[in-house]
Enzyme design. Structure first.
Site, PDB file in Angstrom:
ATOM      1  N   ARG A 198     -26.511  29.169 167.813  1.00  0.00           N
ATOM      2  CA  ARG A 198     -24.599  29.520 167.873  1.00  0.00           C
ATOM      3  C   ARG A 198     -23.803  29.267 166.341  1.00  0.00           C
ATOM      4  O   ARG A 198     -23.505  29.782 166.159  1.00  0.00           O
ATOM      5  CB  ARG A 198     -23.655  28.729 168.951  1.00  0.00           C
ATOM      6  CG  ARG A 198     -23.429  29.519 170.192  1.00  0.00           C
ATOM      7  CD  ARG A 198     -23.029  28.625 171.266  1.00  0.00           C
ATOM      8  NE  ARG A 198     -21.588  28.873 171.527  1.00  0.00           N
ATOM      9  CZ  ARG A 198     -21.966  29.367 172.593  1.00  0.00           C
ATOM     10  NH1 ARG A 198     -22.839  28.676 173.337  1.00  0.00           N
ATOM     11  NH2 ARG A 198     -20.778  29.630 173.323  1.00  0.00           N
ATOM     12  N   ARG A 255     -13.266  34.272 186.676  1.00  0.00           N
ATOM     13  CA  ARG A 255     -15.394  34.283 186.601  1.00  0.00           C
ATOM     14  C   ARG A 255     -15.045  33.140 187.701  1.00  0.00           C
ATOM     15  O   ARG A 255     -14.171  32.153 187.480  1.00  0.00           O
ATOM     16  CB  ARG A 255     -15.028  33.768 185.487  1.00  0.00           C
ATOM     17  CG  ARG A 255     -16.792  33.191 185.610  1.00  0.00           C
ATOM     18  CD  ARG A 255     -17.845  33.000 184.481  1.00  0.00           C
ATOM     19  NE  ARG A 255     -16.853  32.285 183.501  1.00  0.00           N
ATOM     20  CZ  ARG A 255     -17.611  31.851 182.527  1.00  0.00           C
ATOM     21  NH1 ARG A 255     -18.670  32.921 181.814  1.00  0.00           N
ATOM     22  NH2 ARG A 255     -16.893  30.905 180.774  1.00  0.00           N
ATOM     23  N   ARG A 287     -15.247  26.794 186.079  1.00  0.00           N
ATOM     24  CA  ARG A 287     -15.451  25.878 185.309  1.00  0.00           C
ATOM     25  C   ARG A 287     -14.533  25.452 184.499  1.00  0.00           C
ATOM     26  O   ARG A 287     -13.539  26.193 184.487  1.00  0.00           O
ATOM     27  CB  ARG A 287     -16.317  26.582 183.769  1.00  0.00           C
ATOM     28  CG  ARG A 287     -17.639  26.597 184.365  1.00  0.00           C
ATOM     29  CD  ARG A 287     -19.008  27.769 183.452  1.00  0.00           C
ATOM     30  NE  ARG A 287     -17.834  27.837 182.338  1.00  0.00           N
ATOM     31  CZ  ARG A 287     -18.800  28.230 181.273  1.00  0.00           C
ATOM     32  NH1 ARG A 287     -19.677  29.275 181.469  1.00  0.00           N
ATOM     33  NH2 ARG A 287     -18.622  28.535 179.648  1.00  0.00           N
ATOM     34  N   ARG A 306     -13.185  28.642 172.101  1.00  0.00           N
ATOM     35  CA  ARG A 306     -13.988  28.990 171.722  1.00  0.00           C
ATOM     36  C   ARG A 306     -14.037  30.236 171.628  1.00  0.00           C
ATOM     37  O   ARG A 306     -15.178  30.480 170.829  1.00  0.00           O
ATOM     38  CB  ARG A 306     -14.868  29.302 173.690  1.00  0.00           C
ATOM     39  CG  ARG A 306     -14.715  28.228 174.634  1.00  0.00           C
ATOM     40  CD  ARG A 306     -14.756  28.591 175.830  1.00  0.00           C
ATOM     41  NE  ARG A 306     -15.752  28.859 176.154  1.00  0.00           N
ATOM     42  CZ  ARG A 306     -15.464  29.125 177.648  1.00  0.00           C
ATOM     43  NH1 ARG A 306     -15.023  28.717 178.256  1.00  0.00           N
ATOM     44  NH2 ARG A 306     -16.420  30.365 178.007  1.00  0.00           N
TER      45      ARG A 306
END
Ligand code: AP5
Length: 227
Positions: free
Chosen positions: A97, A136, A170, A181
């Site tokens: 990353r 999600r 999450r 993010r």
């Protein structure tokens, strides 16, 4: 596995912002080709759950949407790469990353005469990612991922893979953290697209397509490097 099992060491990187489908596709590639999915997000969440020193240091950073330090991530990754099950290759999901992580990975692989065979960038529109992530949920028993609209379970609340009923969402999957993010992705991870382009290993896939269409593109790319 469906008979597409590979016979040589293959290392594939899935690049893309949060919600691009890295985890969804990595799991399907794992099933089809017998490669091992290696998600630094999952490894870090396991470290947080274990209460280890690395996990304690990572927790607040993950909840803020920032990137955990290269030092912690590399230590966790090196540890995992020492396991026997990853010796014939991995699908890296969420790693590297940063440029420092990419360089460290090259060095690590060089030690065993390996390279990155393909770095695949999942190309998406940022605006759609907030919706993907907030819908999600994941089976707490086997880790299979779902989405309220795009990949619902056939029977509400029951995992199609293992029959588990403990569905999880999450802590960092809220709109505010997702935006952080996304910022971290563009500032620190997107430059890796050029890094792998310069190495000659980059491919791009339209990941705004349906899950099945993205899968078909990825299957073609991975079959090309394993065949
Ligand atoms: P991590 O766990 O890696 O999260 P992420 O990169 O933000 O990616 P996501 O898991 O959110 O998205 P995904 O691309 O896997 O999408 P998915 O397939 O689930 O990292 C979490 C945190 O850990 C980071 O913020 C950071 O703090 C830390 N961290 C991790 N690695 C690190 C590193 N190397 N260095 C430093 N820090 C690190 O799909 C999302 C949803 O969309 C699902 O519901 C799915 O069903 C659906 N979906 C997928 N594809 C499609 C499609 N084509 N169409 C419609 N819906 C789709």
């Amino acid at each position: 596995m469906d008979g597409s099992t590979i016979t040589k060491t293959v290392n594939v990187i899935l690049l893309g912002p949060p919600g691009a489908g890295k985890g969804t596709q990595a799991r399907m590639l794992e099933e089809k080709f017998g490669l091992v999915q290696l998600s630094t997000g999952d490894l870090l969440r396991a470290a947080v759950a274990s209460g280890s020193e690395a996990g304690k240091a990572a927790k607040a950073v993950m909840e803020s949407g920032g990137l955990v330090s290269d030092e912690i991530v590399l230590a966790i990754l090196k540890d995992r790469l020492g396991d026997d099950d990853v010796k014939s290759g991995v699908i890296l999901d969420g790693f590297p990353r940063t440029t420092a992580q990419a360089e460290a990975l090259d060095e690590l692989l060089k030690e065993t005469g390996q390279t990155i065979d393909a770095a695949i960038s999942l190309e998406v529109d940022d605006e759609a990612m907030v919706g993907r992530i907030s819908g999600r949920f994941t089976c707490g028993a086997c880790g299979e991922g779902y989405h309220d609209d795009f990949k619902p379970t056939a029977v509400a609340g029951v995992c199609e893979k293992c029959g588990g009923t403990d569905m999880k969402r999450r802590a960092d999957d809220n709109a505010e953290t997702v935006r952080e993010r996304l910022k971290a992705y563009h500032a620190q991870t997107a430059p890796l697209i050029t890094y792998y382009e310069q190495q000659g290993s980059l491919s791009k896939v339209d990941a705004m397509a349906s899950i099945d269409d993205v899968k078909a593109s990825l299957d073609g790319l991975v079959a090309g490097i394993t065949g």
